[in-house]
Design a protein around this motif. Structure first.
Motif, PDB file in Angstrom:
ATOM      1  N   LEU A  27     -38.923 -62.500  43.686  1.00  0.00           N
ATOM      2  CA  LEU A  27     -37.631 -61.841  43.549  1.00  0.00           C
ATOM      3  C   LEU A  27     -36.800 -62.634  42.547  1.00  0.00           C
ATOM      4  O   LEU A  27     -36.573 -63.834  42.738  1.00  0.00           O
ATOM      5  CB  LEU A  27     -36.901 -61.800  44.901  1.00  0.00           C
ATOM      6  N   LEU A  28     -36.342 -61.974  41.493  1.00  0.00           N
ATOM      7  CA  LEU A  28     -35.480 -62.605  40.491  1.00  0.00           C
ATOM      8  C   LEU A  28     -34.035 -62.196  40.759  1.00  0.00           C
ATOM      9  O   LEU A  28     -33.731 -61.002  40.910  1.00  0.00           O
ATOM     10  CB  LEU A  28     -35.891 -62.179  39.079  1.00  0.00           C
ATOM     11  N   ILE A  29     -33.141 -63.189  40.819  1.00  0.00           N
ATOM     12  CA  ILE A  29     -31.725 -62.944  41.093  1.00  0.00           C
ATOM     13  C   ILE A  29     -30.897 -63.435  39.908  1.00  0.00           C
ATOM     14  O   ILE A  29     -31.071 -64.577  39.452  1.00  0.00           O
ATOM     15  CB  ILE A  29     -31.266 -63.695  42.361  1.00  0.00           C
ATOM     16  N   ASP A  30     -30.001 -62.590  39.403  1.00  0.00           N
ATOM     17  CA  ASP A  30     -29.113 -63.032  38.327  1.00  0.00           C
ATOM     18  C   ASP A  30     -27.822 -62.226  38.422  1.00  0.00           C
ATOM     19  O   ASP A  30     -27.833 -61.047  38.794  1.00  0.00           O
ATOM     20  CB  ASP A  30     -29.759 -62.841  36.958  1.00  0.00           C
ATOM     21  N   ARG A  31     -26.707 -62.878  38.108  1.00  0.00           N
ATOM     22  CA  ARG A  31     -25.406 -62.184  38.204  1.00  0.00           C
ATOM     23  C   ARG A  31     -25.042 -61.495  36.893  1.00  0.00           C
ATOM     24  O   ARG A  31     -24.062 -60.752  36.832  1.00  0.00           O
ATOM     25  CB  ARG A  31     -24.324 -63.179  38.585  1.00  0.00           C
ATOM     26  N   ASN A  32     -25.797 -61.744  35.844  1.00  0.00           N
ATOM     27  CA  ASN A  32     -25.512 -61.172  34.523  1.00  0.00           C
ATOM     28  C   ASN A  32     -26.288 -59.864  34.344  1.00  0.00           C
ATOM     29  O   ASN A  32     -27.519 -59.878  34.305  1.00  0.00           O
ATOM     30  CB  ASN A  32     -25.904 -62.181  33.442  1.00  0.00           C
ATOM     31  N   PRO A  33     -25.592 -58.737  34.213  1.00  0.00           N
ATOM     32  CA  PRO A  33     -26.298 -57.459  34.044  1.00  0.00           C
ATOM     33  C   PRO A  33     -27.234 -57.456  32.836  1.00  0.00           C
ATOM     34  O   PRO A  33     -28.259 -56.772  32.843  1.00  0.00           O
ATOM     35  CB  PRO A  33     -25.161 -56.446  33.865  1.00  0.00           C
ATOM     36  N   GLU A  34     -26.887 -58.235  31.803  1.00  0.00           N
ATOM     37  CA  GLU A  34     -27.733 -58.283  30.612  1.00  0.00           C
ATOM     38  C   GLU A  34     -29.089 -58.935  30.907  1.00  0.00           C
ATOM     39  O   GLU A  34     -30.075 -58.663  30.234  1.00  0.00           O
ATOM     40  CB  GLU A  34     -27.028 -59.089  29.504  1.00  0.00           C
TER      41      GLU A  34
END
Length: 221
Positions: A27-34
């Motif tokens: 599972l990859l988590i990131d707060r940046n929509p880009e």
């Protein structure tokens, strides 16, 4: 294993691809929509969220993860993610990426980090490895056990060249993990002889490192 990776930048994506190739769920988590683009790692799960927020990690079901890797480019975020993963969700193993060497001392069990990986430390270790024979090169630190993974290239004048590994009086709290020779990996059995130029990998306590160096390369020190 089920692995959550905080930070879907180049480092996080590379780790994800490798783990998926080895058969793990990622599972990859990131707060940046880009950064959240499914096509970059199509076989991973993706979550647009801030890994420093408890609600985001609840949504990510971190309690079901075997490992959490905090791989963002922000050391503060990596520390908070590791701490929350360990204390709030009981994740068995956390790995924290250290971006700035000055912050490495923070990446300890107190902050929920089981293993820290310092890119500058590894890069400098690889440089040292290319030029040093008979010196221990510390690759990384296991925080829980107060032990380090270290490497030594056995010098020509070591008293144990040609001797079986079982005859070497290694110090306490020291274990020979493997022998690298001519691109091959050899198990460290007692009968396996050591050869000049062997790359020896050890797990050793910090207190025993100097004694290990003096044992294998007394003429260098």
């Amino acid at each position: 294993m089920r692995v959550a990776i905080a930070g879907a930048g180049a480092v996080g994506r590379s780790i994800a691809r490798e783990l998926i190739e080895n058969g793990h769920q990622v599972l990859l988590i990131d707060r940046n929509p880009e950064a959240v683009k499914q096509e970059r790692v199509p076989h991973a799960e993706w979550l647009l969220a801030d890994s420093c927020e408890l609600s985001s990690l609840e949504e990510a079901r971190l309690d079901r993860c075997d490992v959490v890797i905090a791989a963002t480019g922000d050391d503060k975020a990596n520390l908070v993610t590791s701490l929350l993963a360990k204390t709030e969700f009981g994740v068995p193993r956390t790995v924290g990426r250290v971006n700035h060497p000055d912050n490495e001392w923070l990446f300890t069990e107190a902050w929920g980090v089981d293993v820290n990986v310092s890119t500058p430390r590894i890069m400098s270790a690889l440089v040292e490895e290319a030029v040093s024979v008979g010196d221990l090169v510390r690759l990384f630190t296991f925080r829980q056990g107060n032990a380090n993974l270290v490497e030594m290239t056995l010098p020509d004048d070591s008293p144990y060249v040609g001797k079986p590994a079982g005859l070497v009086p290694f110090p306490e709290n020291c274990s020979l993990v493997t022998i690298l020779r001519d691109g091959q990996v050899y198990p460290p059995s007692d009968e396996q002889p050591l050869e000049s130029g062997d790359e020896l990998l050890f797990v050793v306590s910090a207190e025993s490192e100097v004694e290990l160096e003096r044992t294998l390369a007394p003429h260098q020190h």
